[in-house]
Design an enzyme around this catalytic site. Structure first.
Site, PDB file in Angstrom:
ATOM      1  N   THR A 133       0.845  -1.197   0.000  1.00 45.75           N
ATOM      2  CA  THR A 133       0.000   0.000   0.000  1.00 45.75           C
ATOM      3  C   THR A 133       0.879   1.245   0.000  1.00 45.75           C
ATOM      4  OG1 THR A 133      -0.180  -0.050   2.420  1.00 45.75           O
ATOM      5  CG2 THR A 133      -1.906  -1.175   1.166  1.00 45.75           C
TER       6      THR A 133
ATOM      7  N   GLY B 184      -2.307   4.820  -3.844  1.00 44.65           N
ATOM      8  CA  GLY B 184      -3.004   3.551  -4.030  1.00 44.65           C
ATOM      9  C   GLY B 184      -2.179   2.379  -3.548  1.00 44.65           C
TER      10      GLY B 184
ATOM     11  N   ASP C 120      -5.046  -0.491   8.372  1.00 47.45           N
ATOM     12  CA  ASP C 120      -5.866  -1.551   8.979  1.00 47.45           C
ATOM     13  C   ASP C 120      -7.259  -1.586   8.361  1.00 47.45           C
ATOM     14  OD1 ASP C 120      -3.778  -2.218  10.673  1.00 47.45           O
ATOM     15  OD2 ASP C 120      -4.452  -0.851  12.246  1.00 47.45           O
TER      16      ASP C 120
ATOM     17  N   SER D 128     -13.392   6.182  12.762  1.00 47.10           N
ATOM     18  CA  SER D 128     -13.440   6.699  11.384  1.00 47.10           C
ATOM     19  C   SER D 128     -13.828   5.624  10.374  1.00 47.10           C
ATOM     20  CB  SER D 128     -12.070   7.268  10.998  1.00 47.10           C
ATOM     21  OG  SER D 128     -11.118   6.237  10.791  1.00 47.10           O
TER      22      SER D 128
END
Length: 312
Positions: free
Chosen positions: A225, A230, A259, A300
């Site tokens: 990642t 991206g 995560d 979030s």
């Protein structure tokens, strides 16, 4: 012992987040005034499990917390998010893990973790979860618990033909070689890839090269990642290496975004097993992109109802 079959089983960590918002990250030896403080739920294992659950996966976690206020609250947090808690142990020998997090106005963060009870998760707890783990669709693990327990969990899953996703975070340079062969999907970020390969991973091209290098160590596939760039996906024999771009968004707080990505990836792996890995990564990027637009870690993370129908 649970007889249920889970979509996603996570073996990993729980951390109570102690979060300070600051205008900028302090220099060494410097004291600065913060703007806000709050306590939240974190830990890589728990984060990934919660995100998978919020997308609709039937989830369980194997973890250990302290017999303390933070531990009791964490178990309730799992229940509130629909996560199965039969395999959450409590100990009086260590406190629930904590993460002290500083987040600046640009959304960048610095984190100090004290693992506490997480490091007491052992073989006994894994054996207690063996039946459930053997029936799961996907098992996810990381490195915020004793690394040998993560490896044991991955091996256990592979022996029962359960798909494995391994997140080598926090990264350790001398990672046991068996982690690679035990990983159907080996998913790390650019800094973790740098530590594991010893090579710079500062752009997409370097990420392609690092992913190829990691794949040669025996992984089924590799995802690196790259935050706003991206991710890079390499699979099979390394014949295909794909840059999966993400949509630009206003970043408020990147804490836990990786995560969120892995939790979403686990959800898609369980629910859409024939979907190409590149498409799973594209959708997981979209989910993680929503998470960076709000403050906090799990607070979030989006629910299925918050996301476009095209992601499901």
């Amino acid at each position: 012992m649970s007889e249920e079959a889970f979509d996603v089983m996570v073996v990993g960590s729980c951390m109570t987040d102690l979060v300070s918002r600051v205008p900028r990250l302090p220099k060494a030896g410097e004291t600065i005034h913060g703007q806000k403080f709050f306590i939240g739920f974190g830990g890589k294992g728990a984060n990934q499990c919660i995100q998978a659950a919020r997308l609709g996966a039937k989830t369980a976690i194997v973890c250990k917390v302290g017999e303390d206020f933070f531990g009791d609250n964490y178990i309730q947090n799992f229940k509130d998010n629909g996560v199965h808690t039969d395999f959450v142990g409590q100990t009086c020998d260590a406190a629930t893990g904590t993460a002290s997090i500083i987040v600046n106005d640009a959304g960048e963060n610095a984190i100090v973790i004290v693992a506490g009870a997480n490091m007491l998760l052992g073989s006994e707890e894994l054996q207690g979860a063996l039946l459930a783990a053997s029936r799961a669709k996907v098992l996810v693990s990381q490195l915020e618990i004793c690394p040998q327990m993560s490896l044991q969990a991955l091996r256990m899953a592979q022996e029962h033909k359960v798909k494995t996703i391994f997140n080598p975070a926090p990264a350790i340079a001398d990672l046991d070689a068996e982690f690679y062969t035990a990983s159907d999907v080996f998913c790390c970020n650019e800094s973790e890839a740098e530590l594991l390969t010893g090579s710079s991973v500062a752009n997409v091209e370097e990420a392609h090269q690092a992913a190829q290098q990691l794949l040669k160590r025996g992984c089924g596939s590799v995802i690196i990642t790259l935050g706003p760039q991206g991710c890079v996906v390499v699979k099979g024999r390394g014949l295909t290496s794909t840059h999966v771009q993400t949509t630009a968004c206003a970043t408020v707080d990147t804490t836990g975004a990786g995560d969120s990505f892995i939790g979403a990836l686990a959800f898609y792996t369980a629910h859409y097993p024939t979907m190409p890995l590149e498409e799973m990564a594209r959708r997981a990027n979209r989910v993680a992109g929503v998470s960076v637009q709000a403050v906090g870690t799990q607070s979030s993370y989006p629910f299925k109802r918050d996301l476009p129908a095209e992601l499901f």
